[in-house]
Design an enzyme around this catalytic site. Structure first.
Site, PDB file in Angstrom:
ATOM      1  N   PRO A 168       0.851  -1.200   0.000  1.00 60.04           N
ATOM      2  CG  PRO A 168      -0.005  -1.039   2.168  1.00 60.04           C
ATOM      3  CD  PRO A 168       0.773  -1.936   1.265  1.00 60.04           C
ATOM      4  CD  GLU A 169       2.913   3.815  -3.403  1.00 57.69           C
ATOM      5  OE1 GLU A 169       3.496   4.670  -2.718  1.00 57.69           O
ATOM      6  OE2 GLU A 169       3.490   3.122  -4.260  1.00 57.69           O
TER       7      GLU A 169
ATOM      8  CE  LYS B 138       4.843   3.490   1.008  1.00 60.39           C
ATOM      9  NZ  LYS B 138       5.363   2.597  -0.040  1.00 60.39           N
TER      10      LYS B 138
ATOM     11  CG  HIS C 142      -6.870 -15.512   3.261  1.00 59.76           C
ATOM     12  ND1 HIS C 142      -6.169 -16.694   3.119  1.00 59.76           N
ATOM     13  CD2 HIS C 142      -7.513 -15.309   2.081  1.00 59.76           C
ATOM     14  CE1 HIS C 142      -6.369 -17.167   1.902  1.00 59.76           C
ATOM     15  NE2 HIS C 142      -7.174 -16.357   1.251  1.00 59.76           N
TER      16      HIS C 142
ATOM     17  NE  ARG D 282       1.324 -12.281  -2.210  1.00 56.89           N
ATOM     18  CZ  ARG D 282       1.958 -11.560  -3.108  1.00 56.89           C
ATOM     19  NH1 ARG D 282       1.404 -10.445  -3.546  1.00 56.89           N
ATOM     20  NH2 ARG D 282       3.148 -11.912  -3.548  1.00 56.89           N
TER      21      ARG D 282
ATOM     22  NE  ARG E 223      11.778   0.235  -6.563  1.00 54.87           N
ATOM     23  CZ  ARG E 223      11.510   0.819  -5.410  1.00 54.87           C
ATOM     24  NH1 ARG E 223      10.293   0.814  -4.944  1.00 54.87           N
ATOM     25  NH2 ARG E 223      12.450   1.398  -4.710  1.00 54.87           N
TER      26      ARG E 223
END
Ligand code: ZN
Length: 322
Positions: free
Chosen positions: A2-3, A61, A110, A133, A305
């Protein structure tokens, strides 16, 4: 991952539901999700039970909930409020979600941790950590004084305390205590390229690859611009640009603030609509097109990247640094 705006959406949503409520019970359904709590699941549960959540704080974050003794806590009386010494840290990883649910709602597939909160009229009682995950997790950590004496991060009632794990990271562009002077001084001292500097969490936090590309495009600066050649006005422009991109994303994600589902995934549809550089390789630069100039956004390899730039309005510097 997430940003920053997505984590801020989570913070704003969550604080309305959990602030001032006491944790009555905790179930760890998958110990892997509390593996960062060094003393194990039993100790994790022991730290939470009976504690009250006094706030939800974010820097970059990183997201945490300061905890106080539930028996001594009166949320509306700031003078009597005990000072928190520990916090529940939520690391969202790739797919972590914090959901508020009524007890009658069946468990998510989950679900990893269930936190039951003291009842409050019209509000769900369960805070669920769901993670497909398992890269994310929850743990209890000590709060330490901030190095500049300012608030630890964005919060409802800011305190000069920060979760130990976040103490090494700089303030983010949305933090009211962000010091431009300090940022500029540090930036000039680094002999590096501008984008690498923006991604350095010790200089400014919360700017990921997408936001760096978007901020640089808005500021009309190339990613390889040597930071020691940046003028004050240029540094201000790139910082303002990163703040603007984040605020736009927050505005686009605004509708989810009141949702029962405090969801980090797809919280804002911003990325589909408003990108100017990131992911637009091969397409015309919108700013240049508006000025009648033909320019095609380029994608280049950068630090494992990629970087997206307009060759016309973000020209490559002669002595560029990566
Ligand atoms: Zn352009």
């Amino acid at each position: 991952m997430p940003e920053l705006p997505e984590v801020e959406v989570v913070r704003r949503g969550l604080v309305n539901w959990v602030r001032g409520r006491t944790i009555s019970a905790v179930e760890v359904l998958d110990p892997r999700s509390v593996r960062r709590h060094a003393l194990g699941a039993g100790d994790f549960i022991g730290n939470l039970q009976g504690a009250a959540v006094s706030d939800v704080v974010r820097r970059g974050k990183f997201l945490w909930m300061p905890l106080v003794d539930g028996a001594a806590y009166a949320p509306d009386n700031q003078h009597a409020a005990p000072v928190p010494e520990v916090a529940l840290m939520a690391h969202l990883g790739m797919s972590g979600q914090l959901l508020m649910q009524d007890p009658g709602v069946p468990d998510e597939k989950h679900i990893k941790v269930r936190i039951r909160l003291s009842p409050r009229e019209g509000m769900p009682d369960q805070l669920r950590f769901v993670d497909q995950r398992i890269f994310g997790g929850l743990f209890v950590t000590a709060l330490v004084p901030t190095d500049d004496g300012g608030p630890g991060g964005l919060a409802e009632s800011p305190l000069p305390l920060i979760a130990g794990e976040a103490a090494h990271i700089a303030r983010d562009p949305l933090d009211p205590s962000f010091s431009f002077d300090l940022f500029y001084q540090r930036l000039r001292k680094r002999k590096t390229g501008l984008k690498r500097a923006l991604l350095d969490q010790g200089l400014v936090s919360g700017i990921g690859n997408i936001y760096a590309d978007e901020a640089l495009w808005r500021a009309r600066l190339h990613y390889a611009r040597p930071t020691d050649t940046l003028r004050r006005s240029e540094a201000q422009r790139v910082l303002d640009s990163s703040r603007e991109v984040m605020l736009d994303a927050l505005a686009a994600g605004g509708t989810s603030f009141d949702s029962l589902y405090v969801n980090v995934n797809g919280a804002s549809g911003y990325f589909d609509r408003s990108l100017n550089a990131y992911g637009r390789q091969g397409e015309p630069c919108k700013r240049c097109a508006a000025a009648g100039i033909q320019a095609i956004i380029r994608r280049e390899q950068f630090m494992n990247r990629s970087s997206h730039t307009c060759p016309v309005c973000q020209p490559r510097p002669r002595n560029g640094r990566w």
